[in-house]
Motif scaffolding. Structure first.
Motif, PDB file in Angstrom:
ATOM      1  N   UNK A  46      26.325 -12.778  -9.385  1.00 56.33           N
ATOM      2  CA  UNK A  46      27.665 -13.068  -9.902  1.00 56.33           C
ATOM      3  C   UNK A  46      28.683 -13.055  -8.770  1.00 56.33           C
ATOM      4  N   UNK A  47      28.594 -12.055  -7.904  1.00 58.91           N
ATOM      5  CA  UNK A  47      29.535 -11.971  -6.789  1.00 58.91           C
ATOM      6  C   UNK A  47      29.252 -13.044  -5.742  1.00 58.91           C
ATOM      7  N   UNK A  48      28.001 -13.486  -5.674  1.00 54.77           N
ATOM      8  CA  UNK A  48      27.655 -14.593  -4.783  1.00 54.77           C
ATOM      9  C   UNK A  48      28.436 -15.848  -5.165  1.00 54.77           C
ATOM     10  N   UNK A  49      28.390 -16.253  -6.445  1.00 56.44           N
ATOM     11  CA  UNK A  49      29.052 -17.489  -6.847  1.00 56.44           C
ATOM     12  C   UNK A  49      30.570 -17.358  -6.769  1.00 56.44           C
ATOM     13  N   UNK A  50      31.095 -16.166  -7.065  1.00 56.12           N
ATOM     14  CA  UNK A  50      32.541 -15.955  -6.905  1.00 56.12           C
ATOM     15  C   UNK A  50      32.924 -16.047  -5.437  1.00 56.12           C
ATOM     16  N   UNK A  51      32.053 -15.558  -4.572  1.00 54.39           N
ATOM     17  CA  UNK A  51      32.308 -15.647  -3.134  1.00 54.39           C
ATOM     18  C   UNK A  51      32.344 -17.082  -2.650  1.00 54.39           C
ATOM     19  N   UNK A  52      31.493 -17.948  -3.217  1.00 49.73           N
ATOM     20  CA  UNK A  52      31.501 -19.370  -2.860  1.00 49.73           C
ATOM     21  C   UNK A  52      32.878 -19.962  -3.126  1.00 49.73           C
ATOM     22  N   UNK A  53      33.453 -19.630  -4.266  1.00 48.10           N
ATOM     23  CA  UNK A  53      34.785 -20.122  -4.631  1.00 48.10           C
ATOM     24  C   UNK A  53      35.835 -19.646  -3.629  1.00 48.10           C
ATOM     25  N   UNK A  54      35.815 -18.356  -3.305  1.00 48.42           N
ATOM     26  CA  UNK A  54      36.810 -17.801  -2.388  1.00 48.42           C
ATOM     27  C   UNK A  54      36.632 -18.346  -0.968  1.00 48.42           C
ATOM     28  N   UNK A  55      35.380 -18.478  -0.529  1.00 46.56           N
ATOM     29  CA  UNK A  55      35.120 -18.994   0.813  1.00 46.56           C
ATOM     30  C   UNK A  55      35.562 -20.428   0.956  1.00 46.56           C
ATOM     31  N   UNK A  56      35.315 -21.235  -0.061  1.00 44.23           N
ATOM     32  CA  UNK A  56      35.739 -22.628  -0.036  1.00 44.23           C
ATOM     33  C   UNK A  56      37.258 -22.735  -0.086  1.00 44.23           C
TER      34      UNK A  56
END
Length: 353
Positions: A252-262
């Motif tokens: 879950x934190x992986x996919x949220x991190x993708x959003x923040x990193x992008x």
């Protein structure tokens, strides 16, 4: 929990940053293989697979974690991957691409995500769960390519790596046309990170390294898996609906991190802006998201879970899924791009009676 949050967000943010700056879009890559005969993004995916495969099997050899390929739900993989391939054309991006493009401000990607998360959750624990189980009951005993032939996995990995190396060498030898652009506004590291166009092969190496790190980071929290998008995306919606903390894991934190990193990459490069889609794009995005959620849920993975991770683990599931994803993408591309162009061309050249 703290370790899960930090490492998940960090790994995801790195992935989102790299994919946004490298414009690592598998939907466009699969589509371009058919429409323009451009295989560079597909070769980039193969590089990421090879890098990850070598790194992960080294970790397995060192006893960092264990991996079992399990059985092969052959019918679910074929049908699901084909539908997923169709869906990503309508959605304008694959599962990971939709997450990182949402970070760029594309409202259409948010709409696609809504459909994707909704149906993925329905496949995992909702009204579509009986259908999912029924189709997945059709399975083959062996899912490991090496195991099917009685080989050491390193033999398969070595052959694959040699093939990828040859394809990369042949591609890099071809002359490239340099497109003149505007003078750079930045210098040094800032220019390289946020302005200069990244080569897809360099981007692929970084993605392969991030994919390797995902395994031990995830395993440290009790989740024995690499990068994954579909189940974590469904888990977010399931958590909001039920409030059950069991749905919250490293993914879950992986996919949220993708959003923040992008989002960070897009902001720093000046590429972030809100873009509202028209009605047709809105409908296509949502319907594409629905197909993505159904297809990825049925196939047991998306373009990352199956197309990048399970391929690197040298499983039949990964490579069969990848083949049918591409076939689905080409099928949708024909009806969305090729057929309308042919009709317009015929109409333009039609002679009035």
């Amino acid at each position: 929990m703290f370790q899960m949050i930090v490492t998940g967000l960090l790994c995801g943010a790195l992935l989102g940053f790299v994919m946004q700056r490298g414009r690592f879009c598998l939907t466009g890559g699969f589509r371009d293989m058919y429409l323009t005969k451009d295989n560079r993004m597909f070769y980039a995916l193969l590089i990421a697979i090879a890098v990850q495969s070598i790194g992960v099997y080294v970790l397995i050899s060192l006893g960092v974690f264990e991996f079992t390929a399990g059985t092969l739900p052959i019918l679910a993989v074929i049908i699901g991957s084909f539908i997923f391939g169709i869906g990503i054309i309508f959605a304008g991006g694959c599962a990971t691409g939709t997450w990182y493009r949402a970070g760029e401000g594309l409202i259409g990607s948010w709409i696609a995500l809504a459909g994707y998360m909704l149906v993925a959750a329905m496949m995992k624990s909702g009204v579509l769960l009986p259908l999912d189980k029924a189709v997945k009951n059709v399975e083959l005993r062996s899912n490991s390519i090496a195991g099917s032939f009685g080989l050491n996995p390193w033999v398969v990995i070595s052959v694959f790596t040699v093939i990828v190396g040859f394809l990369v060498y042949r591609t890099l030898r071809k002359p490239t046309v340099k497109i003149p652009g505007l003078p750079p506004k930045r210098t040094g590291l800032a220019h390289l990170l946020f302005e200069k166009r990244w080569h897809p092969f360099f981007t692929a190496i970084l993605i392969g390294l991030i994919a390797i790190s995902a395994w031990p980071l995830s395993a440290a929290t009790g989740r024995i898996a690499g990068l994954g998008i579909t189940t974590p995306s469904a888990n977010i919606l399931q958590y909001f609906v039920t409030g059950e903390m069991s749905f919250i894991n490293w993914g879950v934190f992986l996919v949220l991190g993708i959003l923040f990193g992008s989002l960070f990459a897009a902001k720093m490069s000046g590429e972030f802006r809100f873009r509202l889609p028209d009605l047709k794009t809105t409908i296509n995005s949502f319907s594409g998201g629905l197909m993505m959620g159904f297809g990825a849920g049925l196939a047991g993975g998306c373009s990352i879970g199956n197309g990048l991770v399970m391929t690197a683990m040298m499983t039949w599931q990964g490579w069969i899924a990848l083949a049918f994803m591409i076939l689905g993408t080409w099928t949708a591309s024909y009806f969305v791009y090729v057929r309308p162009r042919r009709k317009n061309k015929q109409a333009t050249h039609a002679v009035p009676a």
